[in-house]
Design a protein around this motif. Sequence first.
Motif: not given
Length: 258
Positions: A42, A60, A63-65, A68-69, A75-76, A81-82
């Motif tokens: 992350k 944004q 805190g995101l992988v 995804t970030a 990533h979807e 998820g990623c």
Amino acid sequence: MSNEIKIKETILDVPTVFSKDDILRVINNLPIAVAVIDADLKLVLANRMVCIFVNKKDNQLVGLVGGTALGCIHHEDAPEGCGFGKECSKCKLRMTVNDTFENTKGHFQVETSMTFKSIGRRHLRITTQPFQLQKRTAVLLSIEDITNAKNYERAKIEKEKLTAVIRTAGAICHEINQPLMVILGFSELLIDEIADGQIQEENVKEIRDQAQRLAEITNKLMAITQYKTKMYLSSEILDLDAASSINISDPNPDKEKE
């Protein structure tokens, strides 16, 4: 003093104190995208150039992988998820970061390509370096967008190919035109000497017509202005009509067409 970092100036040999805010300000003003990734893959820090690169705000991203970030289009692909999609196993950025964690050894200027939702497909050069963050291993990741450089390099290669094609075409035309003019000249003489209606007249005219066709081909070769290919059997060959800008049937090929 716990939030202060001491750096020694090598030029003046005078100790200078930088606060935490000063260090963050330096990171945010680096001319390259820099992010810090924790052991859970992350983002825990993203500088201003990362935000500009993916057209997002830092809240944004943090805190995101990674995928995804950054907005990787894959990533979807999987519900988890990623990192769980079919394409994730081929992701060189992910592989490089994982290897940096596993072997605690950085990677320098690894080139790869990724497609992002916000900016499309980009060519990247990534560098990773492991370090300790709050007694845990983290990875410092830098990302350079080299898409424009790659496009320039590709255009340069195409230009070099075109130059080679033009030079080769010129040499071929020179060699072919010499015997071709002889064939055309003698064909016309034979036609003049043969009586109308004789079988030999049609044969000689066919020789002349095919020689003229060869002359048209050499004219096209000499008029090449762009490098174009087409499939022939199982390989690519020069697309002579697409590569040539002069219409042979035009009586004034040098005249600019409206």
